[in-house]
Structures are given as C-alpha cells and as structure tokens.
Design an enzyme around this catalytic site. Structure first.
Site, PDB file in Angstrom:
ATOM      1  N   HIS A 219       0.880  38.611 -45.636  1.00 10.09           N
ATOM      2  CA  HIS A 219       0.067  37.568 -46.266  1.00 10.09           C
ATOM      3  C   HIS A 219       0.781  37.003 -47.484  1.00 10.09           C
ATOM      4  CE1 HIS A 219      -3.192  34.856 -46.755  1.00 10.09           C
ATOM      5  NE2 HIS A 219      -3.035  35.022 -48.060  1.00 10.09           N
ATOM      6  N   TYR A 223       2.487  32.814 -49.706  1.00 15.39           N
ATOM      7  CA  TYR A 223       2.600  32.257 -51.059  1.00 15.39           C
ATOM      8  C   TYR A 223       4.068  32.061 -51.441  1.00 15.39           C
ATOM      9  CZ  TYR A 223      -2.286  33.094 -50.750  1.00 15.39           C
ATOM     10  OH  TYR A 223      -3.571  33.062 -50.292  1.00 15.39           O
ATOM     11  N   HIS A 375      -5.928  26.629 -39.080  1.00 14.56           N
ATOM     12  CA  HIS A 375      -5.751  26.969 -40.500  1.00 14.56           C
ATOM     13  C   HIS A 375      -4.277  26.900 -40.905  1.00 14.56           C
ATOM     14  CE1 HIS A 375      -5.726  29.221 -44.237  1.00 14.56           C
ATOM     15  NE2 HIS A 375      -5.015  30.193 -43.689  1.00 14.56           N
ATOM     16  N   PHE A 376      -3.411  27.543 -40.112  1.00 16.67           N
ATOM     17  CA  PHE A 376      -2.045  27.601 -40.648  1.00 16.67           C
ATOM     18  C   PHE A 376      -1.229  26.338 -40.373  1.00 16.67           C
ATOM     19  CE2 PHE A 376      -1.429  30.613 -36.958  1.00 16.67           C
ATOM     20  CZ  PHE A 376      -0.475  29.905 -36.251  1.00 16.67           C
ATOM     21  N   HIS A 377      -1.757  25.440 -39.539  1.00 19.48           N
ATOM     22  CA  HIS A 377      -1.047  24.160 -39.411  1.00 19.48           C
ATOM     23  C   HIS A 377      -1.430  23.172 -40.515  1.00 19.48           C
ATOM     24  CE1 HIS A 377       0.277  25.712 -35.537  1.00 19.48           C
ATOM     25  NE2 HIS A 377       1.252  24.828 -35.633  1.00 19.48           N
ATOM     26  N   ARG A 438      -6.038  32.363 -29.511  1.00 19.63           N
ATOM     27  CA  ARG A 438      -4.725  31.883 -29.932  1.00 19.63           C
ATOM     28  C   ARG A 438      -3.674  32.582 -29.060  1.00 19.63           C
ATOM     29  NH1 ARG A 438      -3.195  34.916 -35.640  1.00 19.63           N
ATOM     30  NH2 ARG A 438      -1.260  33.785 -35.298  1.00 19.63           N
ATOM     31  N   ARG A 439      -2.423  32.181 -29.188  1.00 24.15           N
ATOM     32  CA  ARG A 439      -1.302  32.830 -28.510  1.00 24.15           C
ATOM     33  C   ARG A 439      -1.545  33.008 -27.002  1.00 24.15           C
ATOM     34  NH1 ARG A 439       0.282  37.307 -33.141  1.00 24.15           N
ATOM     35  NH2 ARG A 439       1.719  35.937 -34.160  1.00 24.15           N
TER      36      ARG A 439
END
Ligand code: HAS
Length: 571
Positions: A219, A223, A375-377, A438-439
């Site tokens: 995680h 950052y 979310h992560f895109h 996902r995946r």
C-alpha cells in the site's frame, strides 16, 4: 541550470526507456478492457495470453514506469533545487542496475515464465530472473538517495544553516525514505521465500506471511507513486495557474503525514484474509483514514492556490474564477496545467472510492471486484500517470533544448485520458457492485453467451461502456505519443537544461513542527513497530497450517511446481 554529457544521457534515458515500455503496457490495457467486455473473445492476443498480458500491463505501468520516473524526477529536483552536482559514477551504477533488472524481468514475463501478476504473491511462482530483475531495479532506484541526495542535502545544510530546505527537496526525501523503509519487507519475502521456491531450494511456503510482507510494501508504494505528483502540485501548479502556493507549512505537513501514515495500513488489503485478527485489521482501517488526511489537506491547499492564481488573472465571484484558469493555454509551459487539472479531477473519484475501500465493512462488497480496478485507474492511472506523462514531456523538451511539438495534441491528450477514465471508473464501479470480478477474462467466461452456467448478461452494458472509456483514454495516449516523439526528434534551438516553474508561497509562517525530519522518522518507525509486530507474528505462526507447494501459470493453467519440473525443463 545546464546539464551535459553522461548525466544528460542518464536523465533522458530514465525517461525514454520506461516510455517505450509504456506503449506496450497501455496497448495491453486496451486488450484487457476489450477482453473483459467480451468484444475480444480469446485466451490470448498475438501469442500473449490474458494473464501474461495483465502481468506485463501491471508491472510495466505501475512498477517500471513509476520507479524510473521517480528516480529521474528526483535527480532533476535535487540538482535544480540544491544546485549541487550529482556523482556520475553513482548514477551509472544505478542506471545499469535498473535497466539490467528491467530487462531480466521483461524477458521472464515476455517468455511466459513469470505470469504472476504485478502483485506476484505466493504460492504463484515465477522464474528466478523475474525476482532477481525486480530486486536489481529496486536496489538501483535507491542508490541515488543514499549516495547522492543525502550527502548533497547535508552539504547544502552546512552551507545554508539558516535556510529552509526547499519544499520539493523535502517532498523528494520523504518519498525515498518511505521507499527505503518499504523495500525491506518486500526484499524479505523475495529473498527468503520467493527466490528459494523458484530455484527449487524450498518445497513449501507460507503464503500468509508472504502476503503480509507484500502489503507492508504494497500500500505504501502507492504513495511512493503519488508524492512526485504532489511535489508538482505544490511547487509548480500554483505558478502555472498564475499565482502562489497558498501555504508552505500546510504542504510540508502533508508530506510528513504521508511518511507517518503511509506504511502501517497494509492490512486493509487483507480484510478478507484468514489468520489475521480482526482487531488489527480495524487498527489498520483506522490508520487508512488517517492517511487520507494529507490528501484532504492537499485538496484544500491546491484549490486555494488555484483560486489565488485565477484571481490574479482577473477571476471573480464564488465560482466565476474557475473560468480564469489556463485550461487550454499554449503559452510557454502553461500546457502542463492541463495534465495537472485533469489528474486532480480524476483523483476526486480515486479518493472517494479509496475511502469506500478502506471501510472495513464496505470493503467486503467491493473487494476483488471491478470496483477496485476503477479505483486504481483514477489514482495511479489518473493523477499519477497524467502528471508523470506531462512532466516527462516537459523534461525531455528541456533536456533536449527544444520546444514541445504538436502542442494541440499534447493539450488534448490529458483531457481525453481524463474523459476516458471517468467513463471507465463509473462503468467499472457499477459492474463491480454487480459482482464482476477483477483479474478475469470475462469474454471467455461470464460474458460468453454460450456459457449457460456462468453467463451474466446484466454485466454486458456497463462492461461495454467501460471498454468505450478505455478506448478514449488510449486515443488520448496516442495523441501524447505523437507530441512526445515529435519533441524527441525536433531540432534543438537552445542549450539543454533543467528548469522548473517553481512557485513562491503566499503564506510562509515559520512552523517548527514541519522543519525537522528526524522526529517524524522516529514516530514513523514506532508506529510501524506497533502496527506490524503482531500481524507478522500471527502470519508466521498461523500461516504454517497453510504451507503449500508453489504453482506456476502455464497457458492459463496453474500447475504445481513439482509436477511442472518433472514434466518440463525450464532453463
Ligand atoms: Fe488505493 C486498493 C484505499 C489512494 C492505488 N489502491 C488499491 C490498489 C491500487 C491503489 C493500485 O482501503 C489495488 C491493489 C491491488 O492490486 O490489490 N487508496 C485507499 C485510500 C486512499 C487510496 C483510503 N490508492 C490510492 C492512491 C493510489 C492507490 C493515491 C495510487 C497512486 N486502495 C485502498 C484500499 C484498497 C486499495 C482499501 C484495497 C481494496 C481491496 O479490497 O482490494 C486515499 O489515500 C485516498 C485519499 C484521497 C483523497 C482525494 C483528495 C482529492 C484531491 C483532488 C482535489 C481536486 C482539486 C481540483 C483541488 C481524499 C487532492 C479542483 C478543481 C477545480 C477546477 C477548482
């Protein structure tokens, strides 16, 4: 500031090599989204199977591109802000390790020997070259921090005892301190669990321990991707908007809070994982809300800086000032504004979905669904990618001594990317809530009408909308490629240099709390120890019951490693 010779070559290639790989990474992303919508119905494309493509897409875009960029940008920021030379020897060793490591890992992935996805956690096992390659990349990336940046900062401090460390330097040092701290747990699982498994030296492994160590890294790494973008938002965006940074101490506080809270939150990726106590998961959930705090501070400070800039440009009224920002400006470096503002808008979606993910109970609904992909895109694929692309183009133009070519395309690119990923995010959030995993290659499973057992016609519409969003984003990327390639081959018109549009601060009250890094590093280490000692102990003791042999992915099938060795001979 002029940059010549080997250093110029190193900086330019640290930007160009990952960009070339990124073209493959982005095109494989297009394949993923078309396959997931059932528009392409096959297990592979051009000999690359779905999971191999997914591994390449994730590793190139989220690990290789980001790490190379962070080092190139870090080098340039330190050089520009401290005005002290970098050691060419250190930079060459770092470069060789990073490039050599990337080539090793790329070979393993491209030849199908490392189809382990970008999280590569056990019991999936890759060829040893993948792990050694990744390790070399990480070692190479941390060398400049220890051998160039820290010595240069200490020397600068001696020469400027009363001056405040430049904000961008503070952000960069925080980022690589974070990077160093999180490489350690990753290196532990790679060297003591994954590599022995891959070399056949161990026949059993503790996957729970491996995953806990992975998310110790996994995680906080987000950052490490985000902070270079925040450096740009705090130090450059206000100037491009025509004004000043609203508050220098607020920016410093945000960076330091990231150091404190980025790491002890990894269990929020393991809420559904057996073997770890709920109490510790809840503690990590609480700290995850704390790590959103510096982003809320950033939202306020950046919005206030934008308003200040817009009012300098004549903006008035409660919202009227919005029209006075340089959204389409081709003047000087102002085109870069488009990359930041598009990224910020995407990050609003990324932030909201992140808060949902972090909520222990809500996470149970969205975990491992398409929601997380949305979310992560809008985070790493949004603000991070857009600011990195913009800055890559900017730095290449400066380092080559040319003007940015095809500016209208360079300007259209981030808006198309943003539009595409807003559509993609909404569509994937909806299909995620409908339960789409996902995946997964949905085209040959849940979205294949001939599969009576699995077929989910109700996912079809939003999956197609998601594919439309992905396609628009790829068109934006192609517009960017045209501008970047043009800039790369343009005829130089001035001397190569490193220069950044650094903004002054509007409020700069001396604030002792944010001056010294040392107490923050100490508090960070204490918080990590409190938050991870027991979960790691639990993983080591409880994970033993789940010791399993490793598996390798061969042509979409997971094959136990032992059987595999008996059946095939991998070099
Ligand atoms: Fe995340 C999963 C929680 C931020 C990346 N995240 C992922 C994964 C990735 C990722 C790659 O708690 C998937 C990993 C995997 O493969 O399994 N994430 C959060 C939270 C935040 C967050 C709470 N994530 C990020 C960032 C990423 C990133 C940043 C990449 C760079 N994430 C999670 C959780 C999961 C997760 C769970 C696990 C899910 C699961 O079940 O698997 C926060 O840091 C977000 C805080 C952000 C904000 C937004 C502030 C808004 C700003 C914009 C302001 C706009 C302005 C524009 C000023 C609070 C700064 C104004 C415009 C004008 C015109 C004036």
């Amino acid at each position: 500031m002029q940059v010549k010779g080997a250093l110029r070559f190193i900086l330019l290639s640290q930007l160009i090599i990952p960009f070339i790989l990124l073209i493959l990474g982005v095109l494989l992303g297009l394949y993923q989204v078309l396959a997931r919508a059932g528009i392409i119905r096959s297990a592979d494309i051009f000999g690359i199977n779905y999971y191999q493509g997914l591994t390449l897409h994730g590793v190139i875009n989220a690990i290789v591109f980001t790490t190379f960029f962070a080092v190139a940008f870090g080098n340039a920021i330190m050089l520009h802000q401290l005005k002290r030379p970098l050691k060419v020897g250190v930079q060459w060793v770092s470069w060789l390790l990073m490039v050599g490591g990337t080539l090793m890992a790329a070979w393993a992935m491209l030849t199908g020997r490392a189809t382990v996805l970008y999280t590569f956690y056990l019991p999936m096992v890759a060829h040893w070259t993948f792990y050694v390659g990744a390790t070399l990349l990480l070692i190479g990336s941390i060398l400049p921090y220890f051998l160039d940046w820290i010595p240069n900062t200490l020397a600068w401090r001696r020469e400027n005892p009363n001056a405040k460390l430049p904000l961008a330097v503070l952000g960069n040092l925080v980022n690589f301190t974070l990077w160093f701290l999180i490489i350690l747990p990753l290196a532990t699982t790679v060297l003591f669990q994954m590599l022995p498994m891959s070399l056949g030296l161990a026949s059993e492994v503790n996957p729970l321990l491996s995953r806990t160590l992975f998310w110790f890294f996994g995680h906080a790494v987000v950052y490490f991707w985000l902070l270079p973008s925040y450096i740009m938002l705090y130090t450059m965006l206000p100037k491009l908007a025509g004004g000043k940074l609203y508050s220098d101490p607020a920016a410093r506080l945000a960076f330091l809070l990231f150091l404190l809270f980025s790491i002890p939150v990894g269990l929020h990726h393991q809420y559904t994982e057996g073997g770890l106590s709920s109490g510790w998961k809840l503690w990590h959930a609480f700290l995850t809300f704390m790590v959103a705090l510096p982003s809320f501070i950033t939202a306020f400070t950046v919005a206030a800086s934008l308003e200040h800039g817009a009012r300098q440009n004549g903006g008035q009224g409660l919202f009227g000032w919005w029209s006075k920002l340089p959204y389409w400006s081709r003047e000087g470096d102002k085109w870069l504004f488009a990359y930041f503002i598009s990224g910020l808008i995407l990050f609003l979606f990324g932030g909201i979905t992140g808060i949902v993910n972090a909520s222990y109970n809500l996470n149970l609904i969205v975990h491992n669904t398409a929601w997380v992909v949305g979310h992560f895109h809008t985070t790493v694929g949004g603000l991070v990618t857009l600011s990195f692309l913009g800055m890559t183009l900017y730095m290449i133009a400066r380092l080559r001594g040319v003007d940015v070519k095809a500016k209208p395309l360079a300007l259209a690119a981030p808006y198309l990317w943003m539009l595409g990923f807003v559509i993609f995010e909404i569509a994937l959030s909806i299909t995620g809530l409908q339960g789409a995993p996902r995946r997964s290659n949905l085209g040959i499973s849940y979205l294949d009408p001939s599969n009576e057992l699995l077929y989910r016609g109700d996912w079809l519409f939003w999956s197609h909308v998601g594919a439309l969003g992905g396609a628009i984003a790829v068109i934006g990327f192609l517009a960017y490629v045209v501008s970047l390639v043009g800039t790369l081959f343009a005829k130089p018109v001035r001397a190569p240099e490193i220069d950044f549009p650094i903004a002054e601060a509007l409020h700069d009250t001396p604030t002792p709390l944010v001056v010294n890094l040392r107490p923050w590093v100490t508090a960070t280490l204490v918080l990590i120890a409190i938050s991870y000692t027991y979960p790691v102990y639990e993983s080591m003791t409880r994970g033993i019951i789940t010791k399993v042999p490793g598996y390798q992915s061969i042509e979409n099938n997971l094959v136990p490693q032992q059987t595999l060795r008996e059946q095939t001979r991998l070099p």
